[in-house]
Design an enzyme around this catalytic site. Sequence first.
Site, short mmCIF file in Angstrom:
data_model
loop_
_atom_site.label_atom_id
_atom_site.label_comp_id
_atom_site.label_asym_id
_atom_site.label_seq_id
_atom_site.Cartn_x
_atom_site.Cartn_y
_atom_site.Cartn_z
N ASP A 177 -1.20 -6.03 -0.36
CA ASP A 177 -1.60 -5.43 0.92
C ASP A 177 -3.10 -5.14 0.94
O ASP A 177 -3.64 -4.57 -0.02
CB ASP A 177 -0.90 -4.06 1.09
CG ASP A 177 0.35 -4.16 1.95
OD1 ASP A 177 0.49 -5.13 2.71
OD2 ASP A 177 1.18 -3.23 1.85
N GLU A 203 8.84 -4.20 10.65
CA GLU A 203 9.32 -2.92 10.09
C GLU A 203 9.86 -2.02 11.18
O GLU A 203 9.21 -1.76 12.21
CB GLU A 203 8.14 -2.23 9.34
CG GLU A 203 8.56 -0.90 8.73
CD GLU A 203 7.59 -0.37 7.70
OE1 GLU A 203 6.62 -1.09 7.32
OE2 GLU A 203 7.78 0.79 7.26
N ASP A 221 0.84 -1.20 0.00
CA ASP A 221 0.00 0.00 0.00
C ASP A 221 0.88 1.26 0.00
O ASP A 221 0.37 2.37 -0.03
CB ASP A 221 -1.01 -0.01 1.15
CG ASP A 221 -0.36 -0.08 2.52
OD1 ASP A 221 0.87 -0.22 2.60
OD2 ASP A 221 -1.11 -0.01 3.52
N LYS A 271 -1.44 -9.39 2.63
CA LYS A 271 -0.74 -8.97 3.86
C LYS A 271 -1.62 -7.95 4.56
O LYS A 271 -2.31 -7.17 3.88
CB LYS A 271 0.62 -8.35 3.52
CG LYS A 271 1.34 -7.71 4.71
CD LYS A 271 2.80 -7.42 4.43
CE LYS A 271 3.08 -6.08 3.78
NZ LYS A 271 2.63 -4.91 4.55
#
Length: 274
Positions: free
Chosen positions: A93, A192, A54, A123
């Site tokens: 995403d 992340e 995204d 995801k």
Amino acid sequence: MSVAKRDDDMRKVTTHRLFEMKQRGEKISMLTAYDYSMATLIDQAGMDVILVGDSASNVMAGNTTTLPITLDQMIYHGRSVAKAVKRALVVVDLPFGSYQGNSKEALASAIRVMKETHADCIKLEGGSEVRESIERILCAGIPVMGHLGLTPQSINKFGTYTVRAREEAEAQKLVEDAHLLEEIGCFALVLEKIPAALAARVAKEIRIPVIGIGAGGDVDGQVLVMHDMLGINQGFSPRFLRRYANLAEDITHAVQQYIEDVKRCDFPNEKEQY
Ligand code: KIV
């Protein structure tokens, strides 16, 4: 910079193959793509996983966050990428607002992605808060990749893109969420922008592959945003980013040369016409 030997195993990458790679200690390569042409090149180069992130909201649509991109727009990008890819596992995403409301809505979004893009899996961001949604999607036979740490869809809650889980309480919750995502059946997990030692701990404790971005080297694979690593995106230079090309400069030079050639009537020449 030396160029790695391209993996000449042209069999389609599956979630099971990623699991085997982790068991063998073979690192997993993952990169974003949003369109047919770039996805073709990235797949042919031998990438293991292509993420239709995204982050398209930022790098393709020019938004400052990932929040505005819609499910229809993600499906458009996902379909373009999936059409190009022969080998890599294609992950799409789920965008902000398409799965947080309730699990029924989450399943409907995931089904649309699978039916309309022909991608391999989805995801989504979050841990225990989205447990029900993940379980429902998995029950429909759709593989799910988790995403913890700096989850950009929650930027308004965080208020900053700085490193997450430095504090003990947040680190503890992240470890618990990672175990939960494994237990309920996610096939892999993105971590992340968290401390490298914490990411290494998670990668050691869980059996599913852990793919890091700004999470150090002791994880099972790495992911970057294509525009960042190719140097298309000029204004973004976090510590974790390594640039493998400077396409912004190359593209600018090429475009300036074209303008000049047109202006001085050098293009087209006699061979470039009918
Ligand atoms: O959207 C995206 O590109 C991502 C990666 C940064 C992991 O989620």
